[in-house]
Write an enzyme that holds these catalytic residues in place. Structure first.
Site, PDB file in Angstrom:
ATOM      1  N   SER A  41      -0.805  -8.528   6.195  1.00 47.73           N
ATOM      2  CA  SER A  41      -1.846  -9.639   5.616  1.00 47.73           C
ATOM      3  C   SER A  41      -2.924  -9.591   6.678  1.00 47.73           C
ATOM      4  O   SER A  41      -2.628  -9.695   7.983  1.00 47.73           O
ATOM      5  CB  SER A  41      -1.258 -11.189   5.492  1.00 47.73           C
ATOM      6  OG  SER A  41      -2.347 -12.139   5.095  1.00 47.73           O
ATOM      7  N   SER A  42      -4.037  -9.694   6.335  1.00 51.69           N
ATOM      8  CA  SER A  42      -5.121  -9.740   7.364  1.00 51.69           C
ATOM      9  C   SER A  42      -5.246 -10.974   7.888  1.00 51.69           C
ATOM     10  O   SER A  42      -6.178 -11.612   8.657  1.00 51.69           O
ATOM     11  CB  SER A  42      -6.356  -9.124   6.828  1.00 51.69           C
ATOM     12  OG  SER A  42      -6.738 -10.169   5.372  1.00 51.69           O
ATOM     13  N   HIS A  90      -0.538 -16.430  -5.258  1.00 49.78           N
ATOM     14  CA  HIS A  90      -1.830 -16.155  -6.067  1.00 49.78           C
ATOM     15  C   HIS A  90      -1.314 -15.716  -7.371  1.00 49.78           C
ATOM     16  O   HIS A  90      -2.052 -15.050  -8.246  1.00 49.78           O
ATOM     17  CB  HIS A  90      -2.693 -15.143  -5.254  1.00 49.78           C
ATOM     18  CG  HIS A  90      -2.930 -15.496  -3.953  1.00 49.78           C
ATOM     19  ND1 HIS A  90      -3.408 -14.852  -2.876  1.00 49.78           N
ATOM     20  CD2 HIS A  90      -3.205 -16.835  -3.565  1.00 49.78           C
ATOM     21  CE1 HIS A  90      -3.737 -15.645  -1.756  1.00 49.78           C
ATOM     22  NE2 HIS A  90      -3.526 -16.845  -2.437  1.00 49.78           N
ATOM     23  N   CYS A 141      -6.010 -22.651 -22.816  1.00 45.02           N
ATOM     24  CA  CYS A 141      -4.782 -23.619 -23.351  1.00 45.02           C
ATOM     25  C   CYS A 141      -3.479 -23.231 -22.564  1.00 45.02           C
ATOM     26  O   CYS A 141      -2.540 -23.766 -22.776  1.00 45.02           O
ATOM     27  CB  CYS A 141      -4.331 -23.272 -24.745  1.00 45.02           C
ATOM     28  SG  CYS A 141      -3.930 -21.706 -25.489  1.00 45.02           S
ATOM     29  N   ASP A 200       2.123  -8.158  -7.507  1.00 47.42           N
ATOM     30  CA  ASP A 200       2.432  -7.142  -8.134  1.00 47.42           C
ATOM     31  C   ASP A 200       4.096  -7.070  -8.648  1.00 47.42           C
ATOM     32  O   ASP A 200       4.532  -5.957  -9.237  1.00 47.42           O
ATOM     33  CB  ASP A 200       2.192  -5.887  -7.154  1.00 47.42           C
ATOM     34  CG  ASP A 200       2.951  -6.056  -5.720  1.00 47.42           C
ATOM     35  OD1 ASP A 200       3.843  -6.765  -5.497  1.00 47.42           O
ATOM     36  OD2 ASP A 200       2.222  -5.773  -4.756  1.00 47.42           O
ATOM     37  N   GLN A 232       1.515 -13.339  -1.308  1.00 48.44           N
ATOM     38  CA  GLN A 232       0.110 -13.357  -1.998  1.00 48.44           C
ATOM     39  C   GLN A 232      -0.173 -12.323  -2.898  1.00 48.44           C
ATOM     40  O   GLN A 232      -1.004 -12.246  -3.458  1.00 48.44           O
ATOM     41  CB  GLN A 232      -1.121 -12.963  -0.682  1.00 48.44           C
ATOM     42  CG  GLN A 232      -0.710 -14.232   0.563  1.00 48.44           C
ATOM     43  CD  GLN A 232      -1.650 -13.791   1.679  1.00 48.44           C
ATOM     44  OE1 GLN A 232      -2.802 -13.817   1.684  1.00 48.44           O
ATOM     45  NE2 GLN A 232      -1.188 -13.024   2.795  1.00 48.44           N
ATOM     46  N   ASN A 233       0.764 -11.408  -3.066  1.00 44.65           N
ATOM     47  CA  ASN A 233       1.003 -10.356  -3.844  1.00 44.65           C
ATOM     48  C   ASN A 233       1.133 -10.664  -5.312  1.00 44.65           C
ATOM     49  O   ASN A 233       1.755 -11.783  -5.521  1.00 44.65           O
ATOM     50  CB  ASN A 233       1.876  -9.194  -3.366  1.00 44.65           C
ATOM     51  CG  ASN A 233       1.350  -8.752  -2.170  1.00 44.65           C
ATOM     52  OD1 ASN A 233       0.345  -9.011  -1.529  1.00 44.65           O
ATOM     53  ND2 ASN A 233       2.310  -8.031  -1.319  1.00 44.65           N
ATOM     54  N   PRO A 275      -3.608  -0.093  -3.858  1.00 44.92           N
ATOM     55  CA  PRO A 275      -4.556  -0.504  -2.654  1.00 44.92           C
ATOM     56  C   PRO A 275      -4.784  -2.180  -2.421  1.00 44.92           C
ATOM     57  O   PRO A 275      -4.352  -3.058  -3.086  1.00 44.92           O
ATOM     58  CB  PRO A 275      -5.995  -0.118  -3.102  1.00 44.92           C
ATOM     59  CG  PRO A 275      -5.700  -0.026  -4.730  1.00 44.92           C
ATOM     60  CD  PRO A 275      -4.493   0.004  -4.907  1.00 44.92           C
ATOM     61  N   ASP A 276      -4.868  -2.332  -1.029  1.00 42.84           N
ATOM     62  CA  ASP A 276      -5.293  -3.892  -0.594  1.00 42.84           C
ATOM     63  C   ASP A 276      -6.835  -4.058  -0.532  1.00 42.84           C
ATOM     64  O   ASP A 276      -7.303  -3.318  -1.151  1.00 42.84           O
ATOM     65  CB  ASP A 276      -4.574  -3.799   0.941  1.00 42.84           C
ATOM     66  CG  ASP A 276      -5.325  -3.035   1.817  1.00 42.84           C
ATOM     67  OD1 ASP A 276      -6.307  -2.356   1.633  1.00 42.84           O
ATOM     68  OD2 ASP A 276      -4.738  -3.190   3.173  1.00 42.84           O
ATOM     69  N   PHE A 277      -6.933  -5.100  -0.338  1.00 41.18           N
ATOM     70  CA  PHE A 277      -8.681  -5.644  -0.275  1.00 41.18           C
ATOM     71  C   PHE A 277      -9.335  -5.124   1.038  1.00 41.18           C
ATOM     72  O   PHE A 277     -10.278  -4.774   0.855  1.00 41.18           O
ATOM     73  CB  PHE A 277      -8.618  -7.235  -0.355  1.00 41.18           C
ATOM     74  CG  PHE A 277      -8.251  -7.687  -1.848  1.00 41.18           C
ATOM     75  CD1 PHE A 277      -8.429  -6.749  -2.949  1.00 41.18           C
ATOM     76  CD2 PHE A 277      -8.127  -8.963  -2.023  1.00 41.18           C
ATOM     77  CE1 PHE A 277      -7.917  -7.211  -4.165  1.00 41.18           C
ATOM     78  CE2 PHE A 277      -7.992  -9.534  -3.347  1.00 41.18           C
ATOM     79  CZ  PHE A 277      -8.109  -8.745  -4.357  1.00 41.18           C
ATOM     80  N   ARG A 278      -8.674  -5.688   2.272  1.00 36.30           N
ATOM     81  CA  ARG A 278      -9.595  -5.414   3.311  1.00 36.30           C
ATOM     82  C   ARG A 278      -8.954  -4.265   4.360  1.00 36.30           C
ATOM     83  O   ARG A 278      -9.693  -4.194   5.453  1.00 36.30           O
ATOM     84  CB  ARG A 278      -9.416  -6.877   4.228  1.00 36.30           C
ATOM     85  CG  ARG A 278     -10.066  -7.814   3.547  1.00 36.30           C
ATOM     86  CD  ARG A 278      -9.910  -9.205   3.970  1.00 36.30           C
ATOM     87  NE  ARG A 278     -10.510 -10.348   3.123  1.00 36.30           N
ATOM     88  CZ  ARG A 278      -9.984 -10.827   2.245  1.00 36.30           C
ATOM     89  NH1 ARG A 278      -8.811 -10.221   1.678  1.00 36.30           N
ATOM     90  NH2 ARG A 278     -10.453 -11.689   1.279  1.00 36.30           N
ATOM     91  N   THR A 331       0.869  -1.237  -0.042  1.00 36.60           N
ATOM     92  CA  THR A 331       0.185   0.084  -0.053  1.00 36.60           C
ATOM     93  C   THR A 331       0.756   1.206   0.173  1.00 36.60           C
ATOM     94  O   THR A 331       0.301   2.267  -0.446  1.00 36.60           O
ATOM     95  CB  THR A 331      -0.812   0.097   1.152  1.00 36.60           C
ATOM     96  OG1 THR A 331      -0.082  -0.133   2.487  1.00 36.60           O
ATOM     97  CG2 THR A 331      -2.037  -1.058   1.157  1.00 36.60           C
ATOM     98  N   CYS A 345      -8.042 -15.878 -26.837  1.00 30.95           N
ATOM     99  CA  CYS A 345      -6.937 -16.384 -27.158  1.00 30.95           C
ATOM    100  C   CYS A 345      -7.025 -16.681 -28.716  1.00 30.95           C
ATOM    101  O   CYS A 345      -7.930 -17.101 -29.274  1.00 30.95           O
ATOM    102  CB  CYS A 345      -6.564 -17.726 -26.414  1.00 30.95           C
ATOM    103  SG  CYS A 345      -5.305 -18.486 -27.102  1.00 30.95           S
TER     104      CYS A 345
END
Ligand code: NAD
Length: 249
Positions: free
Chosen positions: A194-195, A122, A133, A105, A102-103, A34-37, A29, A153
């Protein structure tokens, strides 16, 4: 952040033989992603799109791509911040062995960590993949032909999607296996930003604990697993990691 907590974290790091970092959206951040939570998280604006909705609903695919095209330049142009750089320094000093992230980026690699020492649980936003494919495409090529609909594709006609794991999409097998092996091998797991609510990734700290390792959490608000940590440092990841790293060598 109180000095004695920083000192305790340094002590754990100095005593560790196999330090592994486990990072989430909160480490990025301060690079403007931006993060999710968190308090400014994306889920305050958007509902997540499940993978099965992406596969079966044309409107969900359009909305998925609308968000991706909006967020992609911010990720492409982001620079590593003090937190990523502190972890890269710990790696260069031989203290940190692996980053499990988990990022999506790529900022740990931009900070100087070799790609083979960063386990992307992720996936990665760096390129686009065909869900049919598996063929990869560069972003610029896909963006050049983007008309608002989900791109296809040109080899098999399958849907294209950034190479990230959506909710409900299977986790990458090899990365998941390596991440849990590293978590078990770690005698210290440094969890940053991380949450600890997204499973199976959120099982990583428990894996370290089960194998007898310590867990230190750095986050600006309480996480779902503070009670299993040996030490919790509450505040901005960049400042805390920079202070910890500055006193470990
Ligand atoms: P999350 O959004 O669930 O949690 C992030 C946590 O970090 C929150 O508790 C937040 O308060 C904290 N935080 C935010 N900024 C911080 C800072 N500067 N210092 C310290 N703490 C800070 O993120 P998560 O646990 O990684 O899980 C959600 C999913 O989000 C992951 O699967 C990941 O793939 C995805 N994601 C990744 C990115 C990225 O690649 N940068 C961005 C958004 C979401």
């Amino acid at each position: 952040m109180q000095n004695h907590l920083i000192q305790q974290a340094r002590g754990h790091i100095r005593a560790a033989g196999h330090l592994v970092a486990f990072t989430g959206a909160g480490i990025s951040t301060e690079s403007g992603i931006p993060d999710f939570r968190g308090p400014q998280g994306l889920w305050k604006r958007y509902q997540p799109i499940q993978y099965r909705e992406f596969l079966r609903d044309p409107e969900a695919r359009r909305e998925y791509w609308r968000r991706k095209v909006e967020l992609y330049p911010g990720i492409r142009d982001a620079r590593p911040n003090a937190g990523h750089l502190a972890l890269a320094s710990l790696f260069a000093a031989g203290v940190l062995k692996t980053v499990i992230t988990q990022n999506i980026d790529g900022l740990h690699q931009k900070a100087g960590l070799p790609a083979e020492r960063v386990i992307e649980l992720h996936g990665s936003e760096a390129h686009i993949v065909c869900v049919g494919c598996g063929r990869c495409f560069p972003w610029e090529q896909v963006l050049a032909g983007f008309d608002g609909d989900c791109p296809r594709c040109d080899a098999c006609g399958g849907w294209l999607k950034p190479a990230t794991i959506s909710f409900g999409q299977p986790m990458p097998e090899e990365e998941t296996r390596r991440a849990f092996a590293e978590a078990a091998a770690a005698d210290l797991l440094l969890v940053v930003g991380s949450s600890l609510q997204v499973y199976p990734a959120a099982s990583i700290p428990g894996e370290t604990r089960r194998a007898g390792g310590r867990v230190v959490i750095v986050n600006n608000e309480p996480t779902a697993q503070d009670e299993i940590a040996d030490l919790v440092l509450r505040g901005q990841a960049g400042e805390i990691l920079q202070r910890i790293e500055g006193g470990t060598q």
